[in-house]
Design a protein around this motif. Sequence first.
Motif, short mmCIF file in Angstrom:
data_model
loop_
_atom_site.label_atom_id
_atom_site.label_comp_id
_atom_site.label_asym_id
_atom_site.label_seq_id
_atom_site.Cartn_x
_atom_site.Cartn_y
_atom_site.Cartn_z
N THR A 49 0.85 -1.19 0.00
CA THR A 49 0.00 0.00 0.00
C THR A 49 0.89 1.24 0.00
N LEU A 50 0.50 2.23 -0.80
CA LEU A 50 1.25 3.48 -0.91
C LEU A 50 0.27 4.64 -1.05
N HIS A 51 0.46 5.68 -0.22
CA HIS A 51 -0.39 6.86 -0.41
C HIS A 51 0.25 8.16 0.08
N ARG A 52 1.37 8.07 0.81
CA ARG A 52 1.95 9.29 1.38
C ARG A 52 2.65 10.12 0.30
N PRO A 53 2.53 11.45 0.40
CA PRO A 53 3.13 12.33 -0.60
C PRO A 53 4.60 12.04 -0.86
N ILE B 210 4.42 -4.44 2.59
CA ILE B 210 5.22 -3.24 2.32
C ILE B 210 4.24 -2.08 2.27
N THR B 211 4.46 -1.06 3.08
CA THR B 211 3.45 -0.02 3.23
C THR B 211 4.08 1.31 3.64
N ASP B 212 3.34 2.39 3.48
CA ASP B 212 3.73 3.66 4.11
C ASP B 212 2.66 4.11 5.10
N SER B 213 1.79 3.19 5.46
CA SER B 213 0.75 3.46 6.46
C SER B 213 1.32 3.25 7.86
#
Length: 362
Positions: free
Chosen positions: A207-211, A280-283
């Motif tokens: 998951t990826l969503h951070r600027p 693997i995530t940026d959450s």
Amino acid sequence: MKITIVAGARPNFIKIAPIIKAIEKKQSEGATLSFRLVHTGQHYDKNLSDTFFEELNIPHPNANLEVKSGSQAQQTAAIMIAFEQELLENPCDLVLVVGDVNSTMACTIVAKKLNVKVTHVEAGIRSGDMTMPEEINRIVTDSITDYFFTTSTLAGENLLKYGAEPSAIHFVGNVMIDTLYQNLNRISSPYFWNEYQLESGNYIILTLHRPSNVDEENSLIDLLKGIDKMVGDKKVIFPIHPRTKAILGEQNLELKNIITVEPQGYLNFMYLIKNSFAVITDSGGISEETTVLGIPCFTLRTTTERPETIEIGTNHLIGTSITNLEKVFGEFLQNGQRKAGIPELWDGKASERIIDILLSKM
């Protein structure tokens, strides 16, 4: 006691579900306690909001402020204007906010200016990164909150440093984990499970969503291509956030292992996490659930507001470099997962503790 519960974004819904269950339990036992649920509409995609109300058996909101998207300032202002009217028309004794989204901060400010007490669930967590809008939301919220409910002793220490009254700080555990435990027997495989021949342990969740990871198109593409190459024969299931999808557009990146799917509801997503080889995530929140489920987690950030998931749990803080990810992931493949445990009071009973404490203050 009349409580107004505020939910604005996907993580909020997961956190309020067990709190509402705890309130309903006390009501059945004769407690003089009621709640009004306000959905600010900060997340309005069905897969990011409505589905969670349905799956987690959360009552239909008493009000939806329908603020939707906009810049940080526009969205915060819209929430404040709408929530002020909501509180004036429906007075309460206490506003309960959760997490660190714009709705959390905006509704706290409005409540305090109307002389309504505020309780903050998941108070005191800090990343130390002031470029994160969430960090500003946390600091502002906690600076004027009346009752603090924390997920760790470190969060309580953070609050003391900011001048909070010790008697107002309550270490209760993690409501996200309450929801996880309450629904483990209900999680189910998504519709594409058989289509992509998924099996327990043969895929990775991304998951990826951070600027910092998705706003620059070329860097995002390089990251995806690096992950695609790094994972070997493992499939990568990538529920793509609307923000990330918009940046990638219709490009065909010819990725061999990464399979893009739409955002998942809670029950399907937890099934995918529980049966994955790694995440693997940026959450921030996902690292809490992987810690309890014992799933290795690699977080693509330079800071974390949940250090217990690293010190005690299964989380690895990587930074935003694909080179660092390749190194740490390679060490994991070679050496296996390090010994990990579950943080104190992450036992599924945090929400009950919260409501007991609030009732004691009536």
